[in-house]
Scaffold this motif. Sequence first.
Motif, PDB file in Angstrom:
ATOM      1  N   SER A  30      -4.556  23.829  51.925  1.00  0.00           N
ATOM      2  CA  SER A  30      -5.623  22.833  51.887  1.00  0.00           C
ATOM      3  C   SER A  30      -5.606  22.066  53.203  1.00  0.00           C
ATOM      4  N   THR A  31      -6.753  21.920  53.820  1.00  0.00           N
ATOM      5  CA  THR A  31      -6.801  21.181  55.098  1.00  0.00           C
ATOM      6  C   THR A  31      -6.416  19.716  54.882  1.00  0.00           C
ATOM      7  N   ASN A  32      -6.760  19.160  53.708  1.00  0.00           N
ATOM      8  CA  ASN A  32      -6.332  17.782  53.423  1.00  0.00           C
ATOM      9  C   ASN A  32      -4.811  17.697  53.361  1.00  0.00           C
ATOM     10  N   GLN A  54      -9.307  28.412  52.087  1.00  0.00           N
ATOM     11  CA  GLN A  54      -8.198  27.625  51.541  1.00  0.00           C
ATOM     12  C   GLN A  54      -7.704  28.321  50.272  1.00  0.00           C
ATOM     13  N   GLY A  57      -7.559  24.786  47.780  1.00  0.00           N
ATOM     14  CA  GLY A  57      -8.490  23.701  48.119  1.00  0.00           C
ATOM     15  C   GLY A  57      -8.587  22.735  46.942  1.00  0.00           C
ATOM     16  N   ARG A  58      -8.613  21.449  47.268  1.00  0.00           N
ATOM     17  CA  ARG A  58      -8.580  20.443  46.197  1.00  0.00           C
ATOM     18  C   ARG A  58      -9.872  19.617  46.180  1.00  0.00           C
ATOM     19  N   GLY A  59     -10.351  19.332  44.958  1.00  0.00           N
ATOM     20  CA  GLY A  59     -11.497  18.457  44.786  1.00  0.00           C
ATOM     21  C   GLY A  59     -11.048  17.141  44.184  1.00  0.00           C
ATOM     22  N   ARG A  60     -11.999  16.270  43.898  1.00  0.00           N
ATOM     23  CA  ARG A  60     -11.663  14.998  43.245  1.00  0.00           C
ATOM     24  C   ARG A  60     -11.143  15.268  41.848  1.00  0.00           C
ATOM     25  N   TRP A  65     -11.092  23.207  44.546  1.00  0.00           N
ATOM     26  CA  TRP A  65     -12.285  23.414  45.382  1.00  0.00           C
ATOM     27  C   TRP A  65     -12.234  24.858  45.853  1.00  0.00           C
ATOM     28  N   MET A  75     -13.207  21.055  56.029  1.00  0.00           N
ATOM     29  CA  MET A  75     -12.748  20.245  57.163  1.00  0.00           C
ATOM     30  C   MET A  75     -12.069  18.980  56.679  1.00  0.00           C
ATOM     31  N   SER A  76     -11.002  18.604  57.375  1.00  0.00           N
ATOM     32  CA  SER A  76     -10.359  17.310  57.124  1.00  0.00           C
ATOM     33  C   SER A  76     -10.185  16.586  58.453  1.00  0.00           C
ATOM     34  N   LYS A 123     -25.069  20.895  43.465  1.00  0.00           N
ATOM     35  CA  LYS A 123     -24.065  20.398  44.418  1.00  0.00           C
ATOM     36  C   LYS A 123     -23.986  21.292  45.657  1.00  0.00           C
ATOM     37  N   GLY A 126     -18.951  18.209  48.843  1.00  0.00           N
ATOM     38  CA  GLY A 126     -18.068  17.256  48.175  1.00  0.00           C
ATOM     39  C   GLY A 126     -17.126  16.614  49.182  1.00  0.00           C
ATOM     40  N   ILE A 127     -16.614  15.452  48.813  1.00  0.00           N
ATOM     41  CA  ILE A 127     -15.783  14.648  49.720  1.00  0.00           C
ATOM     42  C   ILE A 127     -14.533  14.208  48.971  1.00  0.00           C
ATOM     43  N   ILE A 140     -13.867  17.210  53.671  1.00  0.00           N
ATOM     44  CA  ILE A 140     -15.287  17.526  53.427  1.00  0.00           C
ATOM     45  C   ILE A 140     -15.426  19.027  53.175  1.00  0.00           C
ATOM     46  N   GLY A 141     -16.053  19.370  52.078  1.00  0.00           N
ATOM     47  CA  GLY A 141     -16.393  20.770  51.818  1.00  0.00           C
ATOM     48  C   GLY A 141     -17.906  20.882  51.733  1.00  0.00           C
TER      49      GLY A 141
HETATM   50  C1  BTN Z   1     -15.110  17.151  45.378  1.00  0.00           C
HETATM   51  O1  BTN Z   1     -16.338  17.203  45.362  1.00  0.00           O
HETATM   52  O2  BTN Z   1     -14.448  17.183  44.326  1.00  0.00           O
HETATM   53  C2  BTN Z   1     -14.391  17.031  46.693  1.00  0.00           C
HETATM   54  C3  BTN Z   1     -14.235  18.366  47.382  1.00  0.00           C
HETATM   55  C4  BTN Z   1     -13.521  18.269  48.711  1.00  0.00           C
HETATM   56  C5  BTN Z   1     -13.213  19.638  49.293  1.00  0.00           C
HETATM   57  C6  BTN Z   1     -12.682  19.563  50.698  1.00  0.00           C
HETATM   58  S1  BTN Z   1     -12.632  21.144  51.483  1.00  0.00           S
HETATM   59  C7  BTN Z   1     -11.706  20.477  52.803  1.00  0.00           C
HETATM   60  C8  BTN Z   1     -10.712  19.496  52.199  1.00  0.00           C
HETATM   61  N1  BTN Z   1      -9.487  20.163  51.799  1.00  0.00           N
HETATM   62  C9  BTN Z   1      -9.323  20.132  50.477  1.00  0.00           C
HETATM   63  O3  BTN Z   1      -8.360  20.639  49.865  1.00  0.00           O
HETATM   64  N2  BTN Z   1     -10.330  19.473  49.902  1.00  0.00           N
HETATM   65  C10 BTN Z   1     -11.279  18.981  50.868  1.00  0.00           C
END
Ligand code: BTN
Length: 258
Positions: A30-32, A54, A57-60, A65, A75-76, A123, A126-127, A140-141
């Motif tokens: 995950s870039t975050n 990723q 990848g993680r979302g809220r 993600w 991108m982070s 959608k 997402g952020i 940001i995805g």
């Molecule tokens: C959401 O809508 O739940 C937030 C999604 C955020 C996804 C981005 S992709 C780049 C960065 N790295 C991650 O693991 N998550 C965010």
Amino acid sequence: MLNADIIKSYFSSDIASVFSPIEIFQSIDSTNSYLLNLPASEKQSGYVCLAEQQSAGRGRLERVWDSPNAENIYMSILWKVPIEKRAGLSLMIAMAIVELLQEIELKNIKVKWPNDVLVNGKKIAGILVEATGEYVVIGIGINVNMLSNENLNQAWTSIAYEKGTLLDRNKLLAQLLKHLCMGLSEFERIGLDKVFTLWPTVDALKDKTIVIQQGEQNHEGVALGINAAGALLLSKPSGIQPFYSGEVSKIHLPYPLG
Ligand code: BTN
């Protein structure tokens, strides 16, 4: 493919000095997470991490993600913001994405509080903003060239789907970073003014009867917009209540979000 030199070739000189370094991974969890776990000595405001794909990848709200290879933007950005000045930051990031989508002439762009960016009710971006000491990581995805994905169980769209043509992600990233640069600098100088101006024009929830889920509790009411700290204002029989976090779990008819 993503290429830092090509992204930078679209930059004006002021933006090049704000976003550096720009590190690109073919694949990463995950870039975050990468920026959150950077050693303190390497942390610097404006550090950008991008990935073609990723694996985690993680979302809220601890969601996944989904991040297929070489199609989208993942991108982070590491950014130094005092803790007491972070309220509403993710709304400002949403506005920068809205401006990008307006620049490339997408129509019917909305934001579902707190920061789901929608096009035609589906959608598109997402952020995920996470804190690490004196910095935040702005994740940001954006769905760019994705045209199918069987892993997604919510209504989604992509820029390519909406425009009917594939886009150059390097150019799009440079355009996005330009809007982020302006938004972040305004946020530092004057706070949420820009968000307040734009929000009523993109608010997907305005005047809708919604349910906000906060932990175990559900709150039903009519969404009235946001307050000075970016909290969602919900009109309930007991009065108007601000929500600083939470998930809008249900939106009563009329739906879809228009
Ligand atoms: C959401 O809508 O739940 C937030 C999604 C955020 C996804 C981005 S992709 C780049 C960065 N790295 C991650 O693991 N998550 C965010």
